[in-house]
Design a protein around this motif. Structure first.
Motif, PDB file in Angstrom:
ATOM      1  N   HIS B 193      30.204  34.083  47.759  1.00  0.00           N
ATOM      2  CA  HIS B 193      29.765  34.424  46.398  1.00  0.00           C
ATOM      3  C   HIS B 193      29.939  35.910  46.109  1.00  0.00           C
ATOM      4  CE1 HIS B 193      27.162  30.537  45.933  1.00  0.00           C
ATOM      5  NE2 HIS B 193      28.468  30.320  45.897  1.00  0.00           N
ATOM      6  N   ILE B 194      29.669  36.759  47.120  1.00  0.00           N
ATOM      7  CA  ILE B 194      29.884  38.202  46.922  1.00  0.00           C
ATOM      8  C   ILE B 194      31.358  38.446  46.603  1.00  0.00           C
ATOM      9  CG2 ILE B 194      29.984  40.427  48.125  1.00  0.00           C
ATOM     10  CD1 ILE B 194      27.421  39.517  49.646  1.00  0.00           C
ATOM     11  N   GLY B 195      32.245  37.774  47.348  1.00  0.00           N
ATOM     12  CA  GLY B 195      33.691  37.906  47.090  1.00  0.00           C
ATOM     13  C   GLY B 195      34.026  37.525  45.670  1.00  0.00           C
ATOM     14  N   LEU B 196      33.471  36.414  45.212  1.00  0.00           N
ATOM     15  CA  LEU B 196      33.757  35.961  43.846  1.00  0.00           C
ATOM     16  C   LEU B 196      33.244  36.964  42.813  1.00  0.00           C
ATOM     17  CD1 LEU B 196      33.004  32.141  44.048  1.00  0.00           C
ATOM     18  CD2 LEU B 196      35.218  33.233  43.708  1.00  0.00           C
ATOM     19  N   ILE B 197      32.057  37.546  43.072  1.00  0.00           N
ATOM     20  CA  ILE B 197      31.505  38.526  42.134  1.00  0.00           C
ATOM     21  C   ILE B 197      32.426  39.744  42.079  1.00  0.00           C
ATOM     22  CG2 ILE B 197      29.577  40.103  41.719  1.00  0.00           C
ATOM     23  CD1 ILE B 197      27.838  37.840  43.141  1.00  0.00           C
ATOM     24  N   ILE B 198      32.871  40.215  43.266  1.00  0.00           N
ATOM     25  CA  ILE B 198      33.789  41.367  43.296  1.00  0.00           C
ATOM     26  C   ILE B 198      35.061  41.021  42.522  1.00  0.00           C
ATOM     27  CG2 ILE B 198      35.234  42.805  44.795  1.00  0.00           C
ATOM     28  CD1 ILE B 198      33.050  42.536  46.937  1.00  0.00           C
ATOM     29  N   PHE B 199      35.552  39.804  42.728  1.00  0.00           N
ATOM     30  CA  PHE B 199      36.764  39.347  42.034  1.00  0.00           C
ATOM     31  C   PHE B 199      36.554  39.426  40.515  1.00  0.00           C
ATOM     32  CE2 PHE B 199      39.235  36.066  39.951  1.00  0.00           C
ATOM     33  CZ  PHE B 199      40.487  36.222  40.506  1.00  0.00           C
ATOM     34  N   LEU B 200      35.443  38.871  40.052  1.00  0.00           N
ATOM     35  CA  LEU B 200      35.202  38.847  38.600  1.00  0.00           C
ATOM     36  C   LEU B 200      35.016  40.264  38.060  1.00  0.00           C
ATOM     37  CD1 LEU B 200      32.873  35.723  38.273  1.00  0.00           C
ATOM     38  CD2 LEU B 200      35.263  35.922  37.593  1.00  0.00           C
ATOM     39  N   LEU B 201      34.334  41.131  38.834  1.00  0.00           N
ATOM     40  CA  LEU B 201      34.182  42.520  38.393  1.00  0.00           C
ATOM     41  C   LEU B 201      35.559  43.184  38.311  1.00  0.00           C
ATOM     42  CD1 LEU B 201      31.010  43.719  40.344  1.00  0.00           C
ATOM     43  CD2 LEU B 201      31.234  43.232  37.905  1.00  0.00           C
ATOM     44  N   GLY B 202      36.408  42.868  39.277  1.00  0.00           N
ATOM     45  CA  GLY B 202      37.775  43.413  39.258  1.00  0.00           C
ATOM     46  C   GLY B 202      38.503  43.020  37.995  1.00  0.00           C
ATOM     47  N   VAL B 203      38.328  41.763  37.594  1.00  0.00           N
ATOM     48  CA  VAL B 203      38.977  41.306  36.370  1.00  0.00           C
ATOM     49  C   VAL B 203      38.430  42.076  35.169  1.00  0.00           C
ATOM     50  CG1 VAL B 203      39.342  39.329  34.861  1.00  0.00           C
ATOM     51  CG2 VAL B 203      39.436  39.028  37.324  1.00  0.00           C
ATOM     52  N   LEU B 204      37.122  42.347  35.172  1.00  0.00           N
ATOM     53  CA  LEU B 204      36.517  43.116  34.080  1.00  0.00           C
ATOM     54  C   LEU B 204      37.072  44.540  34.011  1.00  0.00           C
ATOM     55  CD1 LEU B 204      32.685  42.402  33.873  1.00  0.00           C
ATOM     56  CD2 LEU B 204      34.473  41.851  32.216  1.00  0.00           C
ATOM     57  N   CYS B 205      37.376  45.117  35.193  1.00  0.00           N
ATOM     58  CA  CYS B 205      37.854  46.500  35.263  1.00  0.00           C
ATOM     59  C   CYS B 205      39.114  46.726  34.447  1.00  0.00           C
ATOM     60  CB  CYS B 205      38.160  46.895  36.707  1.00  0.00           C
ATOM     61  SG  CYS B 205      36.696  47.212  37.652  1.00  0.00           S
ATOM     62  N   ARG B 206      39.845  45.664  34.194  1.00  0.00           N
ATOM     63  CA  ARG B 206      41.060  45.737  33.406  1.00  0.00           C
ATOM     64  C   ARG B 206      40.793  46.394  32.044  1.00  0.00           C
ATOM     65  NH1 ARG B 206      44.929  40.598  32.779  1.00  0.00           N
ATOM     66  NH2 ARG B 206      45.441  41.195  34.882  1.00  0.00           N
ATOM     67  N   TYR B 207      39.558  46.256  31.549  1.00  0.00           N
ATOM     68  CA  TYR B 207      39.256  46.794  30.223  1.00  0.00           C
ATOM     69  C   TYR B 207      38.949  48.285  30.244  1.00  0.00           C
ATOM     70  CZ  TYR B 207      39.304  41.907  29.073  1.00  0.00           C
ATOM     71  OH  TYR B 207      39.713  40.607  28.919  1.00  0.00           O
ATOM     72  N   ILE B 208      38.887  48.904  31.441  1.00  0.00           N
ATOM     73  CA  ILE B 208      38.709  50.357  31.508  1.00  0.00           C
ATOM     74  C   ILE B 208      39.998  51.001  31.005  1.00  0.00           C
ATOM     75  CG2 ILE B 208      38.340  52.327  33.042  1.00  0.00           C
ATOM     76  CD1 ILE B 208      36.942  50.394  34.980  1.00  0.00           C
ATOM     77  N   PRO B 209      39.887  51.961  30.068  1.00  0.00           N
ATOM     78  CA  PRO B 209      41.108  52.573  29.521  1.00  0.00           C
ATOM     79  C   PRO B 209      41.977  53.170  30.631  1.00  0.00           C
ATOM     80  CG  PRO B 209      39.174  53.277  28.285  1.00  0.00           C
ATOM     81  CD  PRO B 209      38.669  52.498  29.447  1.00  0.00           C
ATOM     82  N   GLY B 210      43.269  52.886  30.578  1.00  0.00           N
ATOM     83  CA  GLY B 210      44.194  53.449  31.551  1.00  0.00           C
ATOM     84  C   GLY B 210      44.352  52.607  32.804  1.00  0.00           C
ATOM     85  N   TRP B 211      43.538  51.550  32.960  1.00  0.00           N
ATOM     86  CA  TRP B 211      43.626  50.732  34.171  1.00  0.00           C
ATOM     87  C   TRP B 211      44.656  49.629  34.057  1.00  0.00           C
ATOM     88  CZ3 TRP B 211      39.827  49.741  38.473  1.00  0.00           C
ATOM     89  CH2 TRP B 211      39.189  50.926  38.829  1.00  0.00           C
ATOM     90  N   TYR B 212      44.999  49.295  32.838  1.00  0.00           N
ATOM     91  CA  TYR B 212      45.910  48.167  32.675  1.00  0.00           C
ATOM     92  C   TYR B 212      46.969  48.466  31.633  1.00  0.00           C
ATOM     93  CZ  TYR B 212      47.544  43.401  32.159  1.00  0.00           C
ATOM     94  OH  TYR B 212      48.333  42.274  32.131  1.00  0.00           O
ATOM     95  N   LEU B 213      48.201  48.190  31.975  1.00  0.00           N
ATOM     96  CA  LEU B 213      49.297  48.402  31.032  1.00  0.00           C
ATOM     97  C   LEU B 213      50.251  47.219  31.125  1.00  0.00           C
ATOM     98  CD1 LEU B 213      51.049  50.153  29.128  1.00  0.00           C
ATOM     99  CD2 LEU B 213      52.022  51.201  31.160  1.00  0.00           C
ATOM    100  N   ASP B 214      50.641  46.718  29.965  1.00  0.00           N
ATOM    101  CA  ASP B 214      51.559  45.588  29.908  1.00  0.00           C
ATOM    102  C   ASP B 214      52.543  45.875  28.782  1.00  0.00           C
ATOM    103  OD1 ASP B 214      52.875  43.226  29.619  1.00  0.00           O
ATOM    104  OD2 ASP B 214      51.143  42.094  28.896  1.00  0.00           O
TER     105      ASP B 214
END
Lengths: 406, 498
Positions: B193-214
């Motif tokens: 479950h900790i792994g899954l939480i880290i995974f989901l937080l990682g997905v959220l991090c995409r919304y930090i400006p500059g973290w994601y470019l497509d």
């Protein structure tokens, strides 16, 4: 090289079939006494030996095919379905050494034989690998995902056997819950459809049946080659050449216009054949045996302990779940990132892998609650495998997406 | 039944109170209690899987070949398609409600785990070796043997010996034994479950400006372009497609060529701020499955098409029986209006240029800046003739304009020269390490939870009777199969199976 490869596949098929028969022989006959025990043990060893030899033989098949094609053979429907048989047998061998359940072996090895026959319905040519598939992740991702699914398949068979045994026992007690029996019978009939469809294909293939129909698709003329007599032709299609079948010289009707895809009519034709022949076989079996399939199989599984079956089903799924997670989701995400620049894109195949995973997660959580062991749990194990088959057959052949290679 | 249930609950958390089992007093407690329920978690999982399944019935908006989904679904799939679109399933994976479902699963993961892990930890840390005999007898696997007082020491030590041979940690207090193994299995779910939480937080991090470019950049061979939203420039040195040779194809059913690879040889540059010069920093061949990697920047081979690179024209003299005077080549990507080409004794000037020619109300326009259908107005002058004094004529790619106007000279298309162009997908995704670390932690947790079993055996001698009880979190048959030989080897006669 090609003949050698075909020989290995041929041997694999008969070794799996032999193993299924040996398991069946082992559990029939006298049940009591030391003599019977020794006999059962001997046949168990023979059966599992045949299964292991089959696995070795199929490994050789894989190696030879790899030498011919230059890549690991999991890149189209034939290769993948054959590989799934391989993993199912491996998963069963593991479970056999944990629980030594021979009656289960009859059913699992039969499933492997059925799937291997079904695999041969698809084109068996070694195909060149398109750039998107040229990665070592092709075999890392597909093999681990298939191993997980193989374990789930064993869980499915154990669940199915549980249901057959339970309903048989209920019948002896004078109970026959209609819907339970109806759905189980339906699932057995669907399995029978796979068997009869593969057989029909084999028969028409042996006699070299051919029909060619042309139709317009996307503004281009397309020729569809049928290996089964076309009951359904393409929309606005023309018969170029057709061997007559039962006096039929042209399709009985055309595929409805809303069906998408260039091969829609041919696929619909296969489904219709599978249903017709399956039901025909079913009618014949019912006429001869005067029994439902459920009752027909019951004597084979009669002596099994229900809670043991429940545990085997759960154990197989528990073994498969981490492997499936690794192969079908984690490795899949790594490869998707390497190939497509995103680790997740809601492609239908990806989505259905996630659905499978969520379904088994729900199953594993339900196992924590009381009242979900046994009957309900077995139904779920059956349901999970149906989802896997939907992802394998419907999503690959009907829905278009990034995974529609086959 | 009631007593069985109590024992189940007692076994799982060893009777320690979970926060959710206290009476709710505040709204926080109520929310906590809601999310701490495994039943709620299962319902959330099932809703998510059904919704995800419905979303695959028809293609999602991002996959349809149309820019107007409001009409596309109705036209293609009729009533059901319309319903699919109206109910919001056509773009469901990025919808607020799907996000909410995943977020609720995330909260449930955190709350369920916290609610259980602390009491479980405390309970397993302080286990009592001496258990009540009724507790032992109420276990699903239990045995009772008559053992005399003077035999008991020997029997207990034999059992200890047998159980430790099977890998159990064995503790003895007075006449009681506690044997335990595979406790690691109990931590599996929490680690997963900790792994899954880290995974989901990682997905959220995409919304930090500059973290994601497509983004995507099209490059012709030889072209240099700025990589969008980065400091880099990229040059396409060479782009090509390679086909399979005849002898590499082992199938008779395949018609036509099969592509073996698409490759772009690329060079990455940064601009020197002071001089404005481009300095190469990285060079790599990009293939499908082998993106260019430079720090966080990734460039993927994701499209290949030959495009018009330049056009060669010939100039003929109609008065001399269409005798060719000479040719000139216009580079479509390196040309200017008013540019003059010298052909024999003539000067040819580009007066007007329409890269993507079309007529609108009888007037020539260009639909885009891409040279899809280039059209020119040329002026042909004899050397020495003043500007504007020469013959003017239209040349439109794909249309025969020769002889339309009464002129002495004529400019005709001689050849169109193609150049390969490559689409490079530009990606930055800084959250990937978090996502994959989370995923692997999840896998480790799953493996711990499913490939180990927490097994405990309680043994107590009391009043001439030896009580043996065993518990596992799963796979009872296997536990029985492990335990029975231990008992037989210690000299006990097992009761016949019913």
């Amino acid at each position: 090289m090609n003949e050698l490869m075909e020989l290995f596949l041929f041997c694999t098929f008969f070794l799996y079939l032999g193993s299924a028969i040996a398991f069946a022989v082992g559990i029939s006959g006298k049940k009591e006494g030391d003599d019977a025990n020794r006999r059962v043990r001997r046949w168990g060893n023979i059966a599992v030996g045949l299964a292991i030899t089959g696995v070795v033989c199929q490994s050789l098949f894989i190696v030879v095919r790899m030498i011919i094609g230059g890549h690991f053979p999991t890149s189209n429907m034939f290769e993948f379905v054959a590989f799934l048989c391989f993993t199912i047998v491996i998963a069963y061998i593991v479970i056999y050494f944990l629980y030594r359940s021979m009656a289960l072996g009859v059913f699992v090895m039969s499933l492997a034989v059925i799937l291997l026959a079904y695999a041969s319905v698809f084109p068996k040519d070694v195909q060149p690998l398109i750039p998107a598939l040229q990665s070592h992740w092709l075999y890392i991702h597909v093999t681990t995902a298939a191993l997980g699914q193989g374990a789930f398949a064993v869980g499915f068979v154990a669940g199915l056997v549980y249901l057959i045994a339970q309903f048989g026992k209920w019948k002896e007690e004078g109970k026959a819950p209609f819907w339970h029996r109806f759905w189980l019978e339906t699932i057995l009939v669907i399995v029978l459809m796979f068997v009869s469809f593969s057989l029909t294909n084999f028969v028409f293939d042996t006699f070299g049946y051919q029909a060619k129909l042309s139709h317009m698709f996307d503004g281009h003329e397309n020729v569809q080659e049928y290996t089964l007599p076309p009951i359904v032709g393409p929309t606005d299609g023309q018969v170029l050449q057709m061997d007559p079948f039962l006096g039929m010289t042209q399709p009985l009707f055309e595929a409805p216009g809303w069906m998408k895809g260039v091969e829609a009519a041919r696929k619909l034709n296969s489904v219709i054949w599978a249903i017709i022949i399956g039901l025909l076989f079913y009618a014949i079996i019912r006429l001869i045996a005067q029994k439902s399939l459920t009752d027909l199989f019951y004597p084979v599984v009669k002596n099994l302990k229900l809670d043991l079956l429940d545990e085997i089903s759960y154990r197989s799924i528990a073994i498969g779940f981490p492997i499936f997670t690794l192969g079908a989701l984690i490795f899949a995400m790594i490869w998707a990132h390497e190939a497509w620049g995103r680790f997740w894109g809601w492609d239908p195949k990806e989505t259905w892998a996630l659905i499978t995973w969520l379904f088994y997660s729900a199953y594993l959580h339900l196992r924590l609650s009381r009242g979900w062991h046994g009957l309900k749990s077995s139904w779920l194990a059956v349901g999970g495998f149906i989802i896997i088959m939907i992802n394998l057959i419907v999503i690959n052949l009907v829905v278009t997406g990034l995974h529609s290679y086959a | 039944m009631e007593s069985n249930q109590t024992i189940e609950r007692e076994m799982r958390y060893e009777g320690k109170a979970r926060r959710s089992q206290t009476t709710p007093t505040s709204w926080f407690d109520r929310v906590w209690n809601f999310f701490s329920s495994v039943k709620v978690a299962i319902i959330l999982i099932v809703i998510t899987l059904i919704a995800a399944g419905i979303g695959t019935i028809f293609p999602q908006e991002r996959f349809i070949p149309s820019a107007s989904p409001e009409t596309y679904y109705k036209e293609q799939y009729g009533m059901l398609g319309e319903l699919f679109y109206r109910l919001g399933f056509s773009d469901m994976y990025s919808s607020w409600w799907f996000f909410l479902l995943i977020a609720m699963i995330g909260i449930s993961l955190v709350v369920c785990s916290l609610d259980r892990v602390v009491p479980l930890y405390k309970a397993l840390k302080n286990q009592k070796v001496v258990k009540n005999t009724t507790f032992i007898i109420r276990q699903r696997i239990h045995y009772k043997f008559d053992v005399l007082a003077d035999e008991k020491e020997q029997k207990l030590s034999d059992l200890k010996e047998q159980l430790s041979q099977k890998g159990y940690q064995v503790k003895q207090e007075q006449d009681a034994i506690l044997a335990e193994k595979g406790r690691v299995s109990r931590w599996g779910p929490y680690i997963n479950h900790i792994g899954l939480i880290i995974f989901l937080l990682g997905v959220l991090c995409r919304y930090i400006p500059g973290w994601y470019l497509d983004d995507i950049v099209w490059l012709r061979e030889g072209e240099i372009k700025k990589v969008p939203e980065t400091e880099f420039y990229v040059k396409n040195e060479r782009t090509f497609a390679e086909l399979y040779e005849e002898d590499e194809i082992h199938s008779d059913d395949i018609e036509g060529p099969v592509v073996k690879k698409y490759q772009t040889d690329a060079v990455l540059y940064v601009k020197d701020e002071s001089t404005g010069e481009l300095k190469p920093v990285h060079q790599q061949s990009i293939l499908v499955n082998h993106p260019l990697k430079y720090h966080d920047l990734l460039l993927y081979q994701s499209g290949f098409t030959p495009v018009m690179g330049s056009i060669t024209f010939k100039v003929v003299d109609k008065e001399k029986n269409n005798q060719e005077i000479g040719t000139f080549t216009v580079d479509l990507y390196d040309m200017k209006v008013d540019q003059v080409f010298s052909v024999g004794n003539l000067d040819v000037q580009i007066n007007e240029y329409y890269p993507d020619f079309a007529l609108e109300n009888g007037r020539p326009i260009t639909q885009s800046q891409e040279p899809n259908k280039p059209a020119f107005i040329f002026e042909v002058r004899e050397k020495g003739q003043a500007k504007g004094q020469g013959e003017k004529m239209w040349v439109i790619a794909g249309q025969n304009t020769a002889g339309l106007i009464d002129t002495r000279y004529d400019v005709d298309l001689a050849s169109i020269n193609m150049v390969n162009s490559s689409a490079l997908m530009v990606r930055i995704d800084k959250s990937l390490p978090i996502i994959f670390v989370g995923a692997f932690i999840c896998f480790i947790g799953l493996a711990m939870g499913f490939y180990w079993q927490h097994r405990r055996v309680w043994i107590r001698w009391h009043d001439q009777v030896l009580y043996v009880g065993a518990h596992t979190n799963k796979n009872w048959y296997s536990l029985r199969k492990e335990l029975e030989p231990c008992l037989t080897k210690a000299g006990f006669q097992l009761p016949k199976e019913k």
